[in-house]
Structures are given as C-alpha cells and as structure tokens.
Design an enzyme around this catalytic site. Structure first.
Site, PDB file in Angstrom:
ATOM      1  N   TYR A 170       0.539  -6.032  -1.832  1.00 35.82           N
ATOM      2  CA  TYR A 170      -0.204  -4.773  -1.909  1.00 35.82           C
ATOM      3  C   TYR A 170      -0.842  -4.621  -3.291  1.00 35.82           C
ATOM      4  CZ  TYR A 170      -1.241   0.208  -1.940  1.00 35.82           C
ATOM      5  OH  TYR A 170      -1.881   1.420  -2.057  1.00 35.82           O
ATOM      6  N   GLU A 172       0.083   7.646   1.619  1.00 38.07           N
ATOM      7  CA  GLU A 172       0.425   8.425   0.420  1.00 38.07           C
ATOM      8  C   GLU A 172       1.130   9.720   0.812  1.00 38.07           C
ATOM      9  OE1 GLU A 172       0.510   7.319  -2.520  1.00 38.07           O
ATOM     10  OE2 GLU A 172      -0.837   5.590  -2.371  1.00 38.07           O
ATOM     11  N   TRP A 198       7.516   3.899  -2.891  1.00 34.91           N
ATOM     12  CA  TRP A 198       6.393   3.217  -2.271  1.00 34.91           C
ATOM     13  C   TRP A 198       6.892   2.032  -1.461  1.00 34.91           C
ATOM     14  CZ3 TRP A 198       2.174   4.492  -0.390  1.00 34.91           C
ATOM     15  CH2 TRP A 198       1.191   3.556  -0.057  1.00 34.91           C
TER      16      TRP A 198
END
Length: 182
Positions: A21, A43, A51
């Site tokens: 990512y 998000e 995350w």
C-alpha cells in the site's frame, strides 16, 4: 543489484499489505472516482483503529461493498443488518451507514454531471499540495483545508467527514503529499 526502497516510518513494517500500500498506492494522485470512493470509505473504517486492521480487511470490504461501485452501494441500506453480521468487515453501524450515505452523495453529484474525482480535486485546484515533509513528526493529523473540505462535504450530503478522516483521505488519494520517502 537491489535498490533498497525508502519508506515513510509507518511503511517500515513486516506486513506485506502495508508495504505494498505504501509503495504502490498511498500518496499517488488518484483520479478514478471508484478508487476515491474506496479510499474515503477505508479512511472512514479506519477511524479509531489501525490502518493495518483496515488493510487486512480490504478484500472483504470490496466484496461486501460491491467493489465500491457507488451506484450499487447507494442501494445497500436494506443490507445493513447483513453487513453488521459480517465478521470479515468492521461492523460499526455509523461507519457502514456513512459509506452507503456517501455513495448516495456521489450519485447525486454524478446526476448533476459532476464526477467525484472532479469534486474532490477542486479542493486543491487540481494540483497536489507538496508539504516537503522530512520526518514523521512533521506530518499533521489535519489542516485548515481538510476542515473546510469536510464541512463542505457535509453540506453536500456526505457523512463521517471530520477533519482527521478527510486529511487522511487527502493523503491516501494524493491530494497532499506528506511522504518522507526520498
């Protein structure tokens, strides 16, 4: 000869999804409305969580939310009880509802002839903001622009668009460049 890849502090991990990512997606300017909707949705899901947790569930989110096709997601309100029983995703009613609501907001933009891509990038006048960050400690968790953007998005029918979520989205989508990589 192998070249050592430079990563931001958060990308220095053994988790392959986090590395990928960071290296291939985060901070790269995205102009694909579906991808932007996906990033905003992720998000939202990340709020209050790590995350890595979200990335580990990303494939399940794509399955649960019709690969983030806003035209399909906008009709998923009747599926909320099923989504909230899905152990593969983050089962937070406010977040799930916000994703569906945001799909509706994007559909309203599209119905008026405006893409989500155009809408989002207008906040930065179609050019990524370069912050020239040199250490992770310099990275803000929000900015005045993110606050204004979040407020405008709420006015335009979006949900869960607080300044921290929006700033993280701006970073992910490449609207701002807070990378410390060289």
């Amino acid at each position: 000869m192998s070249v050592e890849r430079q990563r931001c502090a958060w990308g220095e991990t053994d988790n392959a999804l986090m590395q990928q990512y960071h290296d291939e997606e985060w901070g790269r300017p995205s102009h694909d409305s579906r991808h932007l909707f996906e990033l905003l949705s992720l998000e939202i899901m990340q709020a209050g969580l790590s995350w890595q947790t979200v990335l580990n569930k990303r494939a399940a989110f794509k399955t649960a939310f019709a690969n983030f096709d806003y035209r399909q997601v906008q009709h998923m309100t009747p599926e909320i009880p099923v989504l909230l029983q899905n152990p593969q995703i983050i089962r937070n009613r406010l977040k799930v509802t916000a994703i569906i609501n945001n799909a509706n907001a994007i559909a309203k933009l599209a119905d008026k002839g405006e893409s989500f891509d155009h809408y989002v990038w207008a906040f930065v006048k179609n050019h990524p903001i370069q912050h020239h960050i040199t250490s992770h400690a310099e990275v803000p968790n929000t900015t005045d622009l993110a606050k204004r953007m979040g407020k405008q998005m709420k006015k335009d029918g979006f949900s869960f668009t607080g300044p921290v979520v929006i700033y993280s989205f701006m970073q992910a989508a490449g609207l701002v460049n807070d990378s410390t990589r060289t």
